[in-house]
Design an enzyme around this catalytic site. Structure first.
Site, PDB file in Angstrom:
ATOM      1  N   TYR A 179      -1.041 -10.863   6.814  1.00 49.92           N
ATOM      2  CA  TYR A 179      -1.156  -9.633   7.613  1.00 49.92           C
ATOM      3  C   TYR A 179      -1.920  -9.876   8.915  1.00 49.92           C
ATOM      4  CZ  TYR A 179      -0.050  -7.463   3.052  1.00 49.92           C
ATOM      5  OH  TYR A 179       0.509  -7.136   1.854  1.00 49.92           O
ATOM      6  N   LEU A 229       4.969   4.381  -2.045  1.00 49.78           N
ATOM      7  CA  LEU A 229       5.596   5.623  -1.580  1.00 49.78           C
ATOM      8  C   LEU A 229       6.953   5.331  -0.942  1.00 49.78           C
ATOM      9  CD1 LEU A 229       2.402   7.232   0.002  1.00 49.78           C
ATOM     10  CD2 LEU A 229       3.476   7.810  -2.190  1.00 49.78           C
ATOM     11  N   SER A 243      -2.285   4.173   4.488  1.00 45.01           N
ATOM     12  CA  SER A 243      -2.285   5.216   5.505  1.00 45.01           C
ATOM     13  C   SER A 243      -3.434   4.972   6.461  1.00 45.01           C
ATOM     14  CB  SER A 243      -2.406   6.622   4.915  1.00 45.01           C
ATOM     15  OG  SER A 243      -2.349   7.544   5.997  1.00 45.01           O
ATOM     16  N   ARG A 253      -3.893  11.775   5.249  1.00 41.37           N
ATOM     17  CA  ARG A 253      -3.078  11.150   4.197  1.00 41.37           C
ATOM     18  C   ARG A 253      -3.899  10.188   3.336  1.00 41.37           C
ATOM     19  NH1 ARG A 253       0.821  11.972   8.184  1.00 41.37           N
ATOM     20  NH2 ARG A 253       0.437   9.938   9.133  1.00 41.37           N
ATOM     21  N   ASN A 275      -3.811  10.776  -0.607  1.00 42.70           N
ATOM     22  CA  ASN A 275      -3.370   9.734  -1.541  1.00 42.70           C
ATOM     23  C   ASN A 275      -4.437   9.385  -2.575  1.00 42.70           C
ATOM     24  OD1 ASN A 275      -1.024   9.714  -0.067  1.00 42.70           O
ATOM     25  ND2 ASN A 275      -1.487   7.823   1.054  1.00 42.70           N
ATOM     26  N   ARG A 322      13.229  -5.214  -1.596  1.00 44.54           N
ATOM     27  CA  ARG A 322      13.807  -5.508  -0.274  1.00 44.54           C
ATOM     28  C   ARG A 322      14.061  -6.993  -0.088  1.00 44.54           C
ATOM     29  NH1 ARG A 322       9.816  -1.630   1.257  1.00 44.54           N
ATOM     30  NH2 ARG A 322       8.263  -3.267   1.307  1.00 44.54           N
TER      31      ARG A 322
HETATM   32  N1  LIG Z   1       2.588  -8.155  -1.776  1.00 44.36           N
HETATM   33  C1  LIG Z   1       3.498  -7.925  -0.861  1.00 44.36           C
HETATM   34  O1  LIG Z   1       4.398  -8.740  -0.612  1.00 44.36           O
HETATM   35  C2  LIG Z   1       3.416  -6.638  -0.077  1.00 44.36           C
HETATM   36  C3  LIG Z   1       4.525  -6.240   0.694  1.00 44.36           C
HETATM   37  C4  LIG Z   1       4.438  -5.019   1.400  1.00 44.36           C
HETATM   38  C5  LIG Z   1       3.273  -4.257   1.336  1.00 44.36           C
HETATM   39  N2  LIG Z   1       2.197  -4.705   0.587  1.00 44.36           N
HETATM   40  C6  LIG Z   1       0.938  -3.909   0.533  1.00 44.36           C
HETATM   41  O2  LIG Z   1       1.246  -2.597   0.111  1.00 44.36           O
HETATM   42  C7  LIG Z   1       0.723  -1.660   1.050  1.00 44.36           C
HETATM   43  C8  LIG Z   1       1.539  -0.385   1.063  1.00 44.36           C
HETATM   44  O3  LIG Z   1       2.901  -0.662   1.259  1.00 44.36           O
HETATM   45  P1  LIG Z   1       3.728  -0.152   2.536  1.00 44.36           P
HETATM   46  O4  LIG Z   1       2.808   0.024   3.670  1.00 44.36           O
HETATM   47  O5  LIG Z   1       4.884  -1.056   2.662  1.00 44.36           O
HETATM   48  O6  LIG Z   1       4.340   1.250   2.042  1.00 44.36           O
HETATM   49  P2  LIG Z   1       3.781   2.689   1.546  1.00 44.36           P
HETATM   50  O7  LIG Z   1       2.319   2.634   1.263  1.00 44.36           O
HETATM   51  O8  LIG Z   1       4.723   3.116   0.478  1.00 44.36           O
HETATM   52  O9  LIG Z   1       4.058   3.612   2.791  1.00 44.36           O
HETATM   53  C9  LIG Z   1       3.269   3.583   3.953  1.00 44.36           C
HETATM   54  C10 LIG Z   1       3.913   4.516   4.970  1.00 44.36           C
HETATM   55  O10 LIG Z   1       3.944   5.839   4.434  1.00 44.36           O
HETATM   56  C11 LIG Z   1       3.144   6.716   5.253  1.00 44.36           C
HETATM   57  N3  LIG Z   1       2.358   7.538   4.329  1.00 44.36           N
HETATM   58  C12 LIG Z   1       1.197   7.223   3.725  1.00 44.36           C
HETATM   59  N4  LIG Z   1       0.766   8.213   2.926  1.00 44.36           N
HETATM   60  C13 LIG Z   1       1.694   9.204   3.030  1.00 44.36           C
HETATM   61  C14 LIG Z   1       1.806  10.487   2.463  1.00 44.36           C
HETATM   62  N5  LIG Z   1       0.883  10.958   1.618  1.00 44.36           N
HETATM   63  N6  LIG Z   1       2.895  11.241   2.780  1.00 44.36           N
HETATM   64  C15 LIG Z   1       3.825  10.770   3.617  1.00 44.36           C
HETATM   65  N7  LIG Z   1       3.772   9.555   4.214  1.00 44.36           N
HETATM   66  C16 LIG Z   1       2.713   8.769   3.916  1.00 44.36           C
HETATM   67  C17 LIG Z   1       2.274   5.820   6.123  1.00 44.36           C
HETATM   68  O11 LIG Z   1       2.060   6.397   7.392  1.00 44.36           O
HETATM   69  P3  LIG Z   1       0.573   6.747   7.976  1.00 44.36           P
HETATM   70  O12 LIG Z   1      -0.201   5.480   8.082  1.00 44.36           O
HETATM   71  O13 LIG Z   1       0.878   7.351   9.299  1.00 44.36           O
HETATM   72  O14 LIG Z   1      -0.030   7.725   7.008  1.00 44.36           O
HETATM   73  C18 LIG Z   1       3.137   4.574   6.263  1.00 44.36           C
HETATM   74  O15 LIG Z   1       4.080   4.753   7.303  1.00 44.36           O
HETATM   75  C19 LIG Z   1       0.740  -2.443   2.371  1.00 44.36           C
HETATM   76  O16 LIG Z   1      -0.065  -1.825   3.336  1.00 44.36           O
HETATM   77  C20 LIG Z   1       0.242  -3.788   1.888  1.00 44.36           C
HETATM   78  O17 LIG Z   1      -1.177  -3.738   1.738  1.00 44.36           O
HETATM   79  C21 LIG Z   1       2.271  -5.858  -0.124  1.00 44.36           C
END
Ligand SMILES: NC(=O)c1ccc[n+]([C@@H]2O[C@H](COP(=O)([O-])OP(=O)(O)OC[C@H]3O[C@@H](n4cnc5c(N)ncnc54)[C@H](OP(=O)(O)O)[C@@H]3O)[C@@H](O)[C@H]2O)c1
Length: 280
Positions: A56, A195, A237, A242, A246, A272
């Site tokens: 990251y 999410l 977030s 948010r 959460n 994905r």
């Molecule tokens: N191990 C791996 O390979 C891997 C891969 C991908 C991700 N990850 C980890 O997982 C974490 C989360 O995954 P992600 O960021 O892909 O997806 P996510 O947490 O499912 O979704 C994040 C997105 O949803 C929005 N959001 C957050 N809370 C919300 C709510 N209550 N209502 C509506 N929208 C909301 C956020 O926007 P705002 O910021 O504007 O709120 C952001 O655009 C990453 O940050 C990372 O730390 C790990």
């Protein structure tokens, strides 16, 4: 593994014996001041579990945010992940030292092998390197991420037990067989993209109806579905509203029927990215 629901947060005992807060703050794709600020505010908003990775490019900022929060290191759970340059028994040790240096921390609570990179074929010895660090008292727990059943079997057949497998799980990507496999090996599942990055399932009646019944938002119902299914979740977030939303998922729970209805939204689609062909 046993789960406790002591307000205001829940934690899960994992194979290392440590208790991990079940909701963590995701930090990808935040970098620099945005990441430091989001982490400092996240901790002020009540988060005690932070999820970062070498890939990251924000470990330095996450460390800065932790220091800025003023909260004791011992009250926090910090997870990071090594990339393919850390794949070997000695490289894993080096990767750990470098991660600590970037974060400005003395230890991590959880260090994950980010991808198995089967083409490199060194993930089993990489896991052995992380177990060495735990055995030496330098690291609290180790685990893996994006490991499919065959990768987990190779690791466990070598006598090594990851505490956590962090994989992509949301109502459209349930990954049932992966979840069953993790559980059969006593490995806790942490859901990333919990999410679905704002997935369109958030408007489905199976989620909207319990949200209305409990006075919660659809995102809170999805996070509660993860918790009630025994999964850790790391929603990202950067917004205060948010972040708070959460984390406010501990005052209610779904019935078995409500949980099963959300399970039926599964499309059967895999994650994905396929860990047999993608990695870093
Ligand atoms: N191990 C791996 O390979 C891997 C891969 C991908 C991700 N990850 C980890 O997982 C974490 C989360 O995954 P992600 O960021 O892909 O997806 P996510 O947490 O499912 O979704 C994040 C997105 O949803 C929005 N959001 C957050 N809370 C919300 C709510 N209550 N209502 C509506 N929208 C909301 C956020 O926007 P705002 O910021 O504007 O709120 C952001 O655009 C990453 O940050 C990372 O730390 C790990």
């Amino acid at each position: 593994m046993t789960m406790s629901r002591t307000a205001p947060q829940a934690s899960l005992e994992i194979a290392s014996g440590a208790r991990i807060p079940m909701i963590g703050l995701g930090t990808w794709p935040l970098v620099g001041e945005d990441a430091a600020d989001a982490v400092a505010r996240g901790i002020a908003n009540g988060y005690r579990h932070l999820d970062t990775a070498e890939k990251y490019g924000n470990e330095d900022a996450v460390g800065a945010g932790i220091r800025r929060s003023g909260v004791d290191r011992g009250a926090l759970w910090v997870t990071s992940k090594l990339s393919v340059s850390g794949h070997s028994r000695t490289a894993a040790r080096d990767a750990y030292g470098q991660a600590l240096e970037r974060l400005g921390l003395e230890y991590l609570d959880l260090f994950l092998v980010h991808w198995p990179n089967p083409q490199v074929d060194r993930y089993v010895e990489t896991c052995a390197g992380l177990q060495d660090l735990v055995d030496e008292g330098l690291l609290r727990s180790w685990g893996v991420s994006n490991f499919k059943a065959a990768h987990l079997d190779a690791v466990t057949n070598a006598g090594l037990k990851p505490a956590v497998n962090q994989v992509q799980v949301d109502p459209h990507h349930l990954q049932r067989s992966q979840l069953v496999h993790n559980a059969s090996l006593g490995i806790a599942t942490a859901a990333y993209s919990p999410l679905g990055r704002g997935g369109d399932f958030l408007s489905h009646p199976a989620i909207v109806e319990p949200a209305a019944a409990y006075g919660k938002t659809p995102a809170q119902v999805v996070l509660r579905w993860h918790l009630d299914s025994g999964r850790i979740a790391v929603p990202k977030s950067a917004s205060d509203a948010r972040q708070l939303e959460n984390l406010d998922v501990f005052g209610f729970s779904l019935t078995a029927g409500e949980r099963a209805a959300i399970d039926t939204l599964d499309t059967g689609a895999g994650p994905r990215l396929d860990a047999d062909t993608y990695g870093h």
